[in-house]
Design a protein around this motif. Structure first.
Motif, PDB file in Angstrom:
ATOM      1  N   SER A  87       0.816  -1.218   0.000  1.00 16.05           N
ATOM      2  CA  SER A  87       0.000   0.000   0.000  1.00 16.05           C
ATOM      3  C   SER A  87       0.848   1.267   0.000  1.00 16.05           C
ATOM      4  O   SER A  87       0.439   2.297  -0.535  1.00 16.05           O
ATOM      5  N   LEU A  88       2.042   1.198   0.597  1.00 12.94           N
ATOM      6  CA  LEU A  88       2.940   2.361   0.626  1.00 12.94           C
ATOM      7  C   LEU A  88       3.820   2.442  -0.621  1.00 12.94           C
ATOM      8  O   LEU A  88       4.565   3.411  -0.802  1.00 12.94           O
ATOM      9  N   GLY A  89       3.765   1.416  -1.468  1.00 15.20           N
ATOM     10  CA  GLY A  89       4.569   1.414  -2.692  1.00 15.20           C
ATOM     11  C   GLY A  89       6.045   1.187  -2.445  1.00 15.20           C
ATOM     12  O   GLY A  89       6.872   1.455  -3.312  1.00 15.20           O
ATOM     13  N   ASN A  90       6.392   0.709  -1.231  1.00 11.39           N
ATOM     14  CA  ASN A  90       7.820   0.513  -0.918  1.00 11.39           C
ATOM     15  C   ASN A  90       8.168  -0.964  -0.752  1.00 11.39           C
ATOM     16  O   ASN A  90       9.184  -1.309  -0.164  1.00 11.39           O
ATOM     17  N   SER A  91       7.298  -1.824  -1.270  1.00 16.70           N
ATOM     18  CA  SER A  91       7.554  -3.255  -1.181  1.00 16.70           C
ATOM     19  C   SER A  91       8.123  -3.731  -2.505  1.00 16.70           C
ATOM     20  O   SER A  91       7.578  -3.422  -3.569  1.00 16.70           O
ATOM     21  N   HIS A 119      13.441 -10.380  -7.301  1.00 15.63           N
ATOM     22  CA  HIS A 119      13.965 -10.135  -8.655  1.00 15.63           C
ATOM     23  C   HIS A 119      14.064  -8.637  -8.946  1.00 15.63           C
ATOM     24  O   HIS A 119      14.941  -8.211  -9.708  1.00 15.63           O
ATOM     25  N   GLU A 120      13.194  -7.819  -8.331  1.00 15.21           N
ATOM     26  CA  GLU A 120      13.307  -6.369  -8.490  1.00 15.21           C
ATOM     27  C   GLU A 120      14.560  -5.854  -7.798  1.00 15.21           C
ATOM     28  O   GLU A 120      15.210  -4.911  -8.275  1.00 15.21           O
ATOM     29  N   LEU A 121      14.908  -6.463  -6.680  1.00 14.62           N
ATOM     30  CA  LEU A 121      16.106  -6.078  -5.935  1.00 14.62           C
ATOM     31  C   LEU A 121      17.361  -6.473  -6.701  1.00 14.62           C
ATOM     32  O   LEU A 121      18.321  -5.714  -6.775  1.00 14.62           O
ATOM     33  N   PHE A 122      17.344  -7.657  -7.315  1.00 14.89           N
ATOM     34  CA  PHE A 122      18.511  -8.110  -8.071  1.00 14.89           C
ATOM     35  C   PHE A 122      18.736  -7.279  -9.339  1.00 14.89           C
ATOM     36  O   PHE A 122      19.868  -6.969  -9.694  1.00 14.89           O
ATOM     37  N   PRO A 151      11.409   1.564  -8.486  1.00 16.59           N
ATOM     38  CA  PRO A 151      11.729   3.009  -8.475  1.00 16.59           C
ATOM     39  C   PRO A 151      12.529   3.470  -7.260  1.00 16.59           C
ATOM     40  O   PRO A 151      13.215   4.499  -7.319  1.00 16.59           O
ATOM     41  N   LEU A 152      12.452   2.757  -6.139  1.00 13.60           N
ATOM     42  CA  LEU A 152      13.181   3.175  -4.941  1.00 13.60           C
ATOM     43  C   LEU A 152      14.656   2.746  -4.962  1.00 13.60           C
ATOM     44  O   LEU A 152      15.419   3.150  -4.097  1.00 13.60           O
ATOM     45  N   LEU A 153      15.032   1.947  -5.957  1.00 17.10           N
ATOM     46  CA  LEU A 153      16.402   1.431  -6.007  1.00 17.10           C
ATOM     47  C   LEU A 153      17.234   2.185  -7.033  1.00 17.10           C
ATOM     48  O   LEU A 153      16.780   2.446  -8.148  1.00 17.10           O
ATOM     49  N   ASN A 154      18.465   2.503  -6.658  1.00 22.20           N
ATOM     50  CA  ASN A 154      19.388   3.165  -7.590  1.00 22.20           C
ATOM     51  C   ASN A 154      19.951   2.190  -8.606  1.00 22.20           C
ATOM     52  O   ASN A 154      20.311   2.573  -9.723  1.00 22.20           O
TER      53      ASN A 154
END
Length: 486
Positions: free
Chosen positions: A287-291, A295-298, A303-306
């Motif tokens: 709900s906060l859009g920060n989850s 595979h998104e982390l890798f 959007p929150l990751l550089n």
């Protein structure tokens, strides 16, 4: 002398000396995933934490039977008795058979665990494969008088149970407080008490997952499966039960009640719980859009990751925090973990090239003792990792000729350093990506340029030659220096 292992027990809310029921055998049960969607990072942290525990217990000589279940039925959307079965709902949305959903996400879960180098459990039972055991457990609970049936659904009578036992023994909350925070029963509610929970749920209409039972067609409640399967594979009493901290208020509380009602035993001597994840100080949630998913982390696609971070960087990042501490994700923290892991891996590689001397300037036995002391203090991986960083500093100093080490101490250092880094922490060497490789070679090209500007041609030639030996060719031109694979 190595200090004994102590474990923080959520049941007693203090650290306790670990005493297995039947040493050297240890029974360990960890609540596994509900396989209706991609495994999330909170799950990953829990399973990486228990992988560390599993590895360490085995290392210090215990024969561990590690049971981690697969929930493939009975987990409703509300985590209690509210909403639709998560897997059935997903199957309807995607127009699939429920077992197609289960298979897809079980395969995905196993792949993510392999990527993080998480060892498989000894036994991985599924809820749908243990319907008979769950029905039998319900029979026994009903015989003891702690459950009742209404229109094909069987409920656990929490208030009756609490007259004889302490329902809130794990959460530390009194029944009166729990009742105050629970909605009043409506006129249509079948349950006798507001806290009663379903052991068996009547299948309505065309519910996709249902089985015959003495109470009609239905399916088991979520909490029951873990009680039935831990009982089958580890016995009525075993050593350790684990999971995420979010399971304490409902799932694990209800598990204890079921087991005590059925077997007159709290199932586990030690209850261990991992803490939650946050992102930049906020609770991780969709709900906060920060989850974000593994595979998104890798890949760095959130959007929150550089940028993306390798699986071993993420595993190392998680191990740098104690499993009972909140773990906060941020780009800065992940980048620091990435650099730290490189430093430890570089030191491990240096160990095989160090030449021993006639004396040692560093107390290797003391390092070994401190590493074990950290792990024996409730699996304190961050303190043990700090010891490895100190050892890496010493390794670099020895390599630079600033300190020395005897052949015997060098062998002991190799053993303890690599043992903790690779076997206990479960870290692995990773093949460098082309992007990471280019970054590393660019650093060497810049160092070579600086050497040439100082007219230190010996160093400049040495960098070129060493890169060539490693399979990389430098090309000097008007626009600067580029490289290619030789």
């Amino acid at each position: 002398m190595m200090q004994p292992l102590t474990i923080y027990n959520s049941l007693s809310r203090q650290k306790e000396l670990f005493k297995p029921i039947k040493s050297p055998f240890v029974g360990l049960y960890v609540c596994g995933p509900t396989v209706y969607s991609d495994v999330h990072l909170g799950n990953c942290r829990t399973f990486i934490s228990f992988d560390l525990l599993f590895r360490y217990l085995q290392h210090i000589g215990y024969k561990v039977r590690y049971v981690r279940n697969i929930t493939d039925a009975g987990h409703l959307e509300g985590d209690t008795d509210d909403g639709e079965d998560k897997i059935s709902k997903k199957a309807k949305l995607e127009q699939l058979e429920p077992m197609e959903v289960v298979q897809k996400y079980t395969v995905d879960f196993h792949e993510v665990m392999r990527t993080f180098n998480v060892l498989p459990p000894s036994i991985e039972p599924a809820a749908t494969a243990h319907i008979i055991e769950q029905i039998e457990m319900i029979r026994q609970i009903m015989t003891k008088g702690y459950a009742y049936e209404v229109n094909g659904t069987v409920y656990f009578d929490v208030e009756k149970y609490n007259q004889q036992q302490n329902y809130g023994i794990l959460s530390g909350r009194k029944l009166e407080d729990l009742l105050e925070n629970t909605r009043e029963l409506g006129g249509q509610d079948e349950k006798k008490g507001r806290l009663d929970f379903a052991l068996w749920i009547r299948a309505e209409g065309k519910h996709l997952m249902q089985w015959p039972s003495p109470w009609g067609m239905g399916f088991p409640g979520w909490h029951l499966e873990c009680s039935a399967m831990s009982n089958k594979y580890l016995g009525e009493k075993f050593d350790i039960h684990g999971g995420g901290i979010d399971l304490i208020p409902t799932h694990h509380t209800n598990e204890i009640a079921q087991n005590v009602a059925c077997c007159d035993e709290n199932p586990a001597n030690y209850w261990i719980h991992t803490n939650m994840l946050t992102v930049n100080g906020q609770k991780m949630s969709k709900s906060l859009g920060n989850s974000f998913l593994p595979h998104e982390l890798f890949k760095g696609t959130h959007p929150l990751l550089n940028k993306g971070y390798s699986p071993m960087t993420v595993r190392f990042f998680m191990l740098q925090a104690h499993y009972r501490s909140t773990l906060d994700f941020s780009n800065q923290a992940l980048e620091a973990a990435e650099k730290g892991l490189r430093r430890l891996m570089a030191a491990a590689a240096l160990l095989d090239r160090i030449q021993p001397g006639n004396n040692s300037n560093y107390d290797i036995p003391a390092l070994e003792e401190r590493c074990y002391a950290a792990m024996n203090d409730d699996f304190n991986s961050p303190v043990a990792i700090a010891e490895l960083f100190d050892a890496a500093r010493v390794i670099n100093s020895i390599n630079d000729g600033k300190e020395s080490i005897t052949a015997a101490d060098l062998e002991r250092l190799k053993k303890i350093y690599k043992l903790f880094l690779f076997d206990i922490f479960g870290l692995q060497e990773e093949q460098q990506t082309e992007e990471g490789l280019d970054e590393s070679i660019r650093i060497l090209i810049d160092l070579r340029k600086e050497a040439r500007e100082r007219k230190d041609f010996a160093t400049a030639d040495m960098i070129r030659n060493r890169l060539l030996e490693a399979g990389f060719l430098l090309h000097d031109g008007k626009e600067g220096t580029n490289w290619s694979r030789a």
